[in-house]
Design a protein around this motif. Sequence first.
Motif, PDB file in Angstrom:
ATOM      1  N   GLU A 207       0.834  -1.197   0.000  1.00  0.00           N
ATOM      2  CA  GLU A 207       0.000   0.000   0.000  1.00  0.00           C
ATOM      3  C   GLU A 207       0.871   1.250   0.000  1.00  0.00           C
ATOM      4  O   GLU A 207       1.870   1.321   0.726  1.00  0.00           O
ATOM      5  CB  GLU A 207      -0.906   0.007   1.238  1.00  0.00           C
ATOM      6  N   THR A 209       0.625   5.286   0.825  1.00  0.00           N
ATOM      7  CA  THR A 209      -0.197   6.298   1.474  1.00  0.00           C
ATOM      8  C   THR A 209       0.392   7.663   1.161  1.00  0.00           C
ATOM      9  O   THR A 209       1.521   7.968   1.554  1.00  0.00           O
ATOM     10  CB  THR A 209      -0.264   6.087   2.994  1.00  0.00           C
ATOM     11  N   TYR A 213       1.341   8.523   6.627  1.00  0.00           N
ATOM     12  CA  TYR A 213       1.547   7.082   6.694  1.00  0.00           C
ATOM     13  C   TYR A 213       0.343   6.430   7.352  1.00  0.00           C
ATOM     14  O   TYR A 213      -0.477   7.088   8.004  1.00  0.00           O
ATOM     15  CB  TYR A 213       2.836   6.739   7.452  1.00  0.00           C
ATOM     16  N   ASP A 214       0.215   5.135   7.172  1.00  0.00           N
ATOM     17  CA  ASP A 214      -0.908   4.367   7.694  1.00  0.00           C
ATOM     18  C   ASP A 214      -0.524   3.788   9.049  1.00  0.00           C
ATOM     19  O   ASP A 214       0.234   2.814   9.127  1.00  0.00           O
ATOM     20  CB  ASP A 214      -1.264   3.257   6.705  1.00  0.00           C
ATOM     21  N   ALA A 215      -1.046   4.384  10.125  1.00  0.00           N
ATOM     22  CA  ALA A 215      -0.689   3.962  11.481  1.00  0.00           C
ATOM     23  C   ALA A 215      -1.113   2.522  11.764  1.00  0.00           C
ATOM     24  O   ALA A 215      -0.534   1.861  12.642  1.00  0.00           O
ATOM     25  CB  ALA A 215      -1.316   4.911  12.503  1.00  0.00           C
ATOM     26  N   SER A 216      -2.102   2.025  11.032  1.00  0.00           N
ATOM     27  CA  SER A 216      -2.558   0.651  11.270  1.00  0.00           C
ATOM     28  C   SER A 216      -1.558  -0.385  10.787  1.00  0.00           C
ATOM     29  O   SER A 216      -1.661  -1.563  11.132  1.00  0.00           O
ATOM     30  CB  SER A 216      -3.910   0.416  10.585  1.00  0.00           C
ATOM     31  N   LYS A 217      -0.578   0.046   9.990  1.00  0.00           N
ATOM     32  CA  LYS A 217       0.403  -0.877   9.427  1.00  0.00           C
ATOM     33  C   LYS A 217       1.675  -0.984  10.272  1.00  0.00           C
ATOM     34  O   LYS A 217       2.559  -1.782   9.954  1.00  0.00           O
ATOM     35  CB  LYS A 217       0.784  -0.434   8.004  1.00  0.00           C
ATOM     36  N   THR A 219       3.826  -1.045  14.223  1.00  0.00           N
ATOM     37  CA  THR A 219       3.699  -1.518  15.602  1.00  0.00           C
ATOM     38  C   THR A 219       4.450  -0.626  16.583  1.00  0.00           C
ATOM     39  O   THR A 219       4.503  -0.922  17.769  1.00  0.00           O
ATOM     40  CB  THR A 219       4.216  -2.953  15.719  1.00  0.00           C
ATOM     41  N   TYR A 364       8.221  -0.580   7.738  1.00  0.00           N
ATOM     42  CA  TYR A 364       7.460   0.450   7.041  1.00  0.00           C
ATOM     43  C   TYR A 364       8.398   1.619   6.769  1.00  0.00           C
ATOM     44  O   TYR A 364       9.244   1.967   7.608  1.00  0.00           O
ATOM     45  CB  TYR A 364       6.300   0.898   7.924  1.00  0.00           C
ATOM     46  N   THR A 379       6.790  -3.354  11.844  1.00  0.00           N
ATOM     47  CA  THR A 379       5.464  -3.821  11.455  1.00  0.00           C
ATOM     48  C   THR A 379       5.241  -5.212  12.059  1.00  0.00           C
ATOM     49  O   THR A 379       6.126  -5.777  12.712  1.00  0.00           O
ATOM     50  CB  THR A 379       5.313  -3.924   9.917  1.00  0.00           C
ATOM     51  N   GLU A 380       4.067  -5.774  11.797  1.00  0.00           N
ATOM     52  CA  GLU A 380       3.805  -7.137  12.272  1.00  0.00           C
ATOM     53  C   GLU A 380       4.711  -8.167  11.617  1.00  0.00           C
ATOM     54  O   GLU A 380       4.810  -9.304  12.077  1.00  0.00           O
ATOM     55  CB  GLU A 380       2.343  -7.512  12.025  1.00  0.00           C
TER      56      GLU A 380
END
Length: 387
Positions: A207, A209, A213-217, A219, A364, A379-380
């Motif tokens: 993805e 952005t 940035y996409d905080a959901s991506k 950790t 990320y 990230t995860e």
Amino acid sequence: MVSSGSLASLALPALAFLSLSANALPHHRTASSTAALKLAVRINSYGIKNIAAADQARVQALQAGDSSSISATNAMTTYTANIGVGSPATYYTLLIDTGSSNTWIGANKSYEKTSTSEDTGNQFTLTLSSDLVIENQSIGVASESNLSVTDVDGLLGLGPVDLTQGTVSDEDEVATVTQNLYTQGTISSEVLGVFFAPASSDDTSGELTFGGYDASKITGDVSYVPITSASPARTYWGIDQSISYGSTIILEETAGIVDTGTTLILIASDAFDRYQSATGGTLDEETGLLKISSDQYEQLSSLYFTIGGVTYELTPNAQIWPRSLNSAIGGTTDDIYLIVSSTGSSSGSGLDFMNGYCFLERFYSVYDTTNSRVGFATTEYTFATTN
């Protein structure tokens, strides 16, 4: 990962004014909005003989300051976006590349003129997708190309705008996609966030952005480092970093770049010699990669990248090529290959490393033109063991 098109073999007779759109968020946004563009991952098994050699050719071109002659024919893992040009839009599949800044089409699918196209003989315009629209985006139309990645039509350039200097006649610079989104008020900051999931994971997605940035991506927090002052790395998304294998420094702090168009992690030849000695890897002629035994893998230490005072751990599993994809690079199914390779030149070049896709699938990354910096976050997948 993505590699840039060979502009040396492209004829760019015209640029035109179209409009750029991308499947993202609602079309009307305030200046504080961000816009997400989903990516598709492809494993290119055509024409790959030695991915290390392909990446080395890319770094040597960048060291020479020649981003216009980089081949995309040997890109192994490619992320692509479905981009529409014109109104009504004709859609093209474009490679994502932070190591170049021009956007062009025409490699496999010919450009189709639309009602919003204007052939200026000098520049032309683009569409990302139906919900994310950029007006007057300049893109190139290739009359011929050696881009051989299957079903890919061109390149979406996401590098700094300075890389466009001298690429179009009668134009000093060509505004990039991110720059136009910012100047047209779609995003409030000239920032790009990039997320890749490992090719060996269940979620082989990516993805972009725009505007943040996409905080959901992530950790943890995003940590930033200024763009390096060293040349030629500063022309690209260049940073300063050092690398340690376990507790042993193999590359003192030096300049290099972060690049979605490179598959591997490339380090200066003297640092690579230290890495090879520490891991016990032997060079495999078929893949160009270091190969280690199962016992050596069990003894493998983490690599630590220190960037702006923050240390990022690349685990043993993150240092090996996905074993499920060994056959795609000409390797043997049960063998273990390392994803760290040599730039082909010793340190001190001003571009002594390239953190490519194999690094970026674990962290990320954020490319911040507004504040002249690059950021990273875990990230995860940072500590995943899927390889």
